[in-house]
Design an enzyme around this catalytic site. Structure first.
Site, mmCIF file in Angstrom:
data_model
loop_
_atom_site.group_PDB
_atom_site.id
_atom_site.type_symbol
_atom_site.label_atom_id
_atom_site.label_comp_id
_atom_site.label_asym_id
_atom_site.label_seq_id
_atom_site.Cartn_x
_atom_site.Cartn_y
_atom_site.Cartn_z
ATOM 1 N N TYR A 71 -32.659 23.783 17.336
ATOM 2 C CA TYR A 71 -32.353 23.327 16.043
ATOM 3 C C TYR A 71 -33.194 24.143 14.901
ATOM 4 O O TYR A 71 -34.053 23.628 14.247
ATOM 5 C CB TYR A 71 -32.778 21.759 15.939
ATOM 6 C CG TYR A 71 -31.813 20.784 16.603
ATOM 7 C CD1 TYR A 71 -30.568 20.769 16.125
ATOM 8 C CD2 TYR A 71 -32.060 20.424 17.865
ATOM 9 C CE1 TYR A 71 -29.679 19.889 16.641
ATOM 10 C CE2 TYR A 71 -31.224 19.633 18.439
ATOM 11 C CZ TYR A 71 -29.835 19.088 17.812
ATOM 12 O OH TYR A 71 -29.231 18.371 18.735
ATOM 13 N N ASP A 119 -32.223 13.055 21.812
ATOM 14 C CA ASP A 119 -31.138 13.799 20.822
ATOM 15 C C ASP A 119 -29.904 13.819 21.492
ATOM 16 O O ASP A 119 -28.923 13.518 20.763
ATOM 17 C CB ASP A 119 -31.889 15.077 20.838
ATOM 18 C CG ASP A 119 -30.776 16.182 19.980
ATOM 19 O OD1 ASP A 119 -30.451 15.901 18.974
ATOM 20 O OD2 ASP A 119 -30.390 17.073 20.690
ATOM 21 N N ASP A 174 -30.226 15.196 26.936
ATOM 22 C CA ASP A 174 -31.888 15.321 27.492
ATOM 23 C C ASP A 174 -32.691 14.163 27.042
ATOM 24 O O ASP A 174 -32.021 13.272 26.649
ATOM 25 C CB ASP A 174 -32.338 16.639 27.178
ATOM 26 C CG ASP A 174 -32.309 16.892 25.644
ATOM 27 O OD1 ASP A 174 -32.190 15.993 24.779
ATOM 28 O OD2 ASP A 174 -32.168 18.061 25.411
ATOM 29 N N GLU A 218 -21.440 18.020 26.061
ATOM 30 C CA GLU A 218 -22.541 17.259 25.466
ATOM 31 C C GLU A 218 -22.434 16.646 23.962
ATOM 32 O O GLU A 218 -22.053 17.158 23.065
ATOM 33 C CB GLU A 218 -23.946 18.253 25.471
ATOM 34 C CG GLU A 218 -25.174 17.621 25.059
ATOM 35 C CD GLU A 218 -26.487 18.524 25.404
ATOM 36 O OE1 GLU A 218 -27.583 17.953 25.503
ATOM 37 O OE2 GLU A 218 -26.223 19.633 24.973
#
Length: 621
Positions: free
Chosen positions: A323, A162, A165, A570
């Protein structure tokens, strides 16, 4: 004496009566004078005198026509002279050095597109192809989903990690694949011109191949669906090795990676996955076998979502921390629209155009987040997708009323993006704050840029020069100007002169929150905690994750290039997918404006014959 007459019969010669030589001579002379006393024609003269020099003929017989010799000679001479002249000119042109005009360099959006697509190569899980073109990545997650006795899946190898990570969140991953497919369906020619069509289709297939493993895609009905591979729970000080606690290269993962499934109450995930599979089936329509497999899977998983109502992230689901889905009605419309386009089955169109469906999805609510298109809320995208149907096919009754509503709402959303209406704040540098100042704003701005550009291209393709915001008319150029300001901000036209797309320009984030990029590929395996030193290092990442769009600045245009602060540095699949869509929509604008593919999305849609509305009630006085 008798001789043989060659014409038949005897030839008698009487020697006694033959004349003397003198007599014969006199007779010949008499004959000569008699012959010369009358004129001879040319043939007779030729017999007597033999061949003589003939006069030149005045005409030339060419077989089919007879032409004057003079004209013939002039014509041939002219042709020969022209050929010699042309050859001489050609020789000069070829020998004289020439300066070819240089091919104009690709525009910034095309350059950025190349890089943004490459991010997906860096996020691949599974056995990587040789042409992956990310030197510091290798095979990983090869045991995902294997060895689970009694499970409905055989293995879950593949797909995409995703973000920074190594978790595979299927909900945002499915949204990302849907966005890539949508952009290909609309702008395949632009992808082709950029040399990226084969690449982006390969990226989509990498995702859809994985999705087909997450449920029994060959069945007509299912009871289970995989929602997540890996874990990131660090609550209550947990030190169990997982994808968030450990800082390791994906290739070195040696901890258990649990599989999360749902067997009811995951309507949003199921409908989003149906959207991903259905839209991809249009992308791969020329591969009939694979397209058919995708359509079947989309139907199955959509029906599962319709019958097992609920949010996939409800309750104590770990996904709610990362999410969390706010509802599933928007996914019902979104997934149903894609299934209608993929199959042409009006059952889906009947379902998603019910006013109650739109009402539940919030089509009439308004509110601070109305028009914000994201991995969570698909309503703005679904309304634009169905406005397309009205603009180009105009199906009429009984769909016209709700389609007109969706079209009007889309126009209102576009008005809300314009600074003159102050629906959303902007930073001093011009970035629209669609998430109202919360962290990670760039993904929302990129999505809005894509929708605005696409809506403008729809209007242009429908020969409509613009749209109304109340009494004011705005041209489609206004939409593209808005989109450019947001994408240009991302690419470096901001107060910090910082490109938030890694590898684009000369100044971009060097401490991206990403495990694989931050740990060197030096044949050393760093264990779960061993990688922490790379996480906490102040040095730039040893590997450049080219094409990653980071989370972005804060509401004051500030940015901290710090690896440990994921709210700044990120990148995510969902964010990059929206950026790719916006970049390809804006690319090549100097050569051509718009250029959407009007028809491919309707390939499976049969001709629509509007049903006449019911007659009015009988008149009564």
């Amino acid at each position: 004496m008798y001789g043989r007459d060659p014409w038949g019969g005897p030839l008698e010669i009487n020697t006694a009566d033959s004349a003397t030589d003198d007599d014969r001579s006199r007779n010949l002379n008499d004959l000569d004078r008699a012959a010369l006393s009358r004129p001879l024609d040319e043939t007779q003269q030729s017999w007597l005198l033999g061949p003589t020099e003939q006069k030149k003929k005045k005409y030339v017989d060419l077989g089919c026509i007879i032409v004057s010799r003079k004209i013939f000679v002039w014509t041939v001479g002219t042709i020969v002279a022209a050929a010699l002249l042309a050859g001489f000119i050609t020789l000069i042109v070829k020998t004289v050095p020439r300066h070819h005009p240089k091919t104009p360099p690709p525009d910034n959006y095309t350059i950025a597109l190349h890089k943004a697509l490459k991010f997906f190569n860096a996020q691949k899980s599974g056995k990587l192809p040789r042409h992956n073109n990310v030197s510091w990545r290798g095979n990983s997650g090869l045991q995902d989903g294997k060895g689970e006795t009694g499970s409905f899946y055989k293995d879950l190898v593949g797909g995409y990690y995703d973000a920074g990570d190594a978790i595979k969140f299927n909900f945002p991953m499915a949204y990302a694949m849907t966005m890539l497919s949508w952009s290909v369906i609309e702008y395949s020619e632009k992808y082709e011109a950029a040399g990226e069509l084969v690449h982006v289709k390969e990226l989509i297939k990498w995702g859809t191949d994985y999705f087909l493993k997450t449920f029994n895609s060959t069945a007509d009905s299912i009871d289970d669906l995989v929602s997540q591979v890996g874990s990131g729970n660090t609550d209550e000080g947990s030190t169990d090795p997982n994808d968030h606690y450990c800082w390791m290269r994906p290739e070195d993962m040696d901890y258990k990676r649990p599989v999360t499934t749902c067997n009811g109450g995951c309507s949003d995930l199921a409908a989003e996955m149906a959207a991903a599979l259905a839209s991809a089936s249009i992308v791969f329509k020329d591969n009939k076998e694979y397209s058919k497999k995708l359509v079947h899977g989309a139907k199955t998983v959509y029906q599962f979502g319709r019958t097992r109502r609920g949010r996939y992230s409800a309750g104590k689901a770990e996904s709610s921390k990362f999410y969390n889905s706010s509802m599933y009605w928007d996914e019902f419309i979104w997934g149903g629209a894609w299934l209608y386009y993929a199959t042409g089955n009006v059952t889906y169109l009947d379902l998603i155009t019910k006013p109650t469906m739109a009402k539940h999805a919030g089509a009439f609510w308004g509110g601070p987040y109305y028009g914000v298109f994201s991995w969570d809320n698909k309503l703005a995208g679904a309304q634009l997708l169905l406005s397309r149907l009205r603009l180009f096919l105009s199906p009429g009754y009984p769909y016209e009323e709700i389609l007109r509503t969706f079209h009007n709402q889309t126009s209102i959303v576009m008005c809300s993006y314009l600074p003159v209406f102050n629906k959303f704040n902007r930073t001093n540098g011009g970035l629209i704050e669609l998430n109202h100042g919360d962290p990670q704003p760039l993904q929302y701005a990129a999505n809005a840029a894509f929708l605005a550009t696409l809506y403008g291209d729809y209007l242009d393709a429908a020969d409509t020069p613009g749209w109304y915001c109340g009494p004011n008319f705005y041209s489609t150029n206004v939409l593209r100007d808005f989109a450019r300001t947001q994408i240009d901000y991302i690419l470096g036209k901001n107060p910090r002169k910082m490109s938030y797309l890694v590898g684009f320009g000369t100044k971009y984030p060097k401490h991206v929150h990403h495990r694989g990029a931050s740990i060197p590929k030096n044949k050393v395996k760093y264990n779960c905690k061993g990688g922490w030193k790379w996480r906490d290092s102040k040095k730039p990442n040893p590997n450049t994750i080219e094409g990653a769009m980071v989370a972005g600045p804060d509401k004051h245009d500030g940015f901290r290039d710090v690896r440990t602060n994921y709210n700044y540095t990120e990148p995510t699949l969902a964010g990059n997918a929206g950026l790719v869509a916006a970049l390809v929509a804006l690319s090549g604008e100097e050569e051509a404006t718009g250029k959407i593919d009007k028809n491919t999305i309707f390939s499976a849609v049969p001709p629509l014959f509007p049903t006449p509305p019911p007659p009015p009630a009988p008149w009564r006085p």
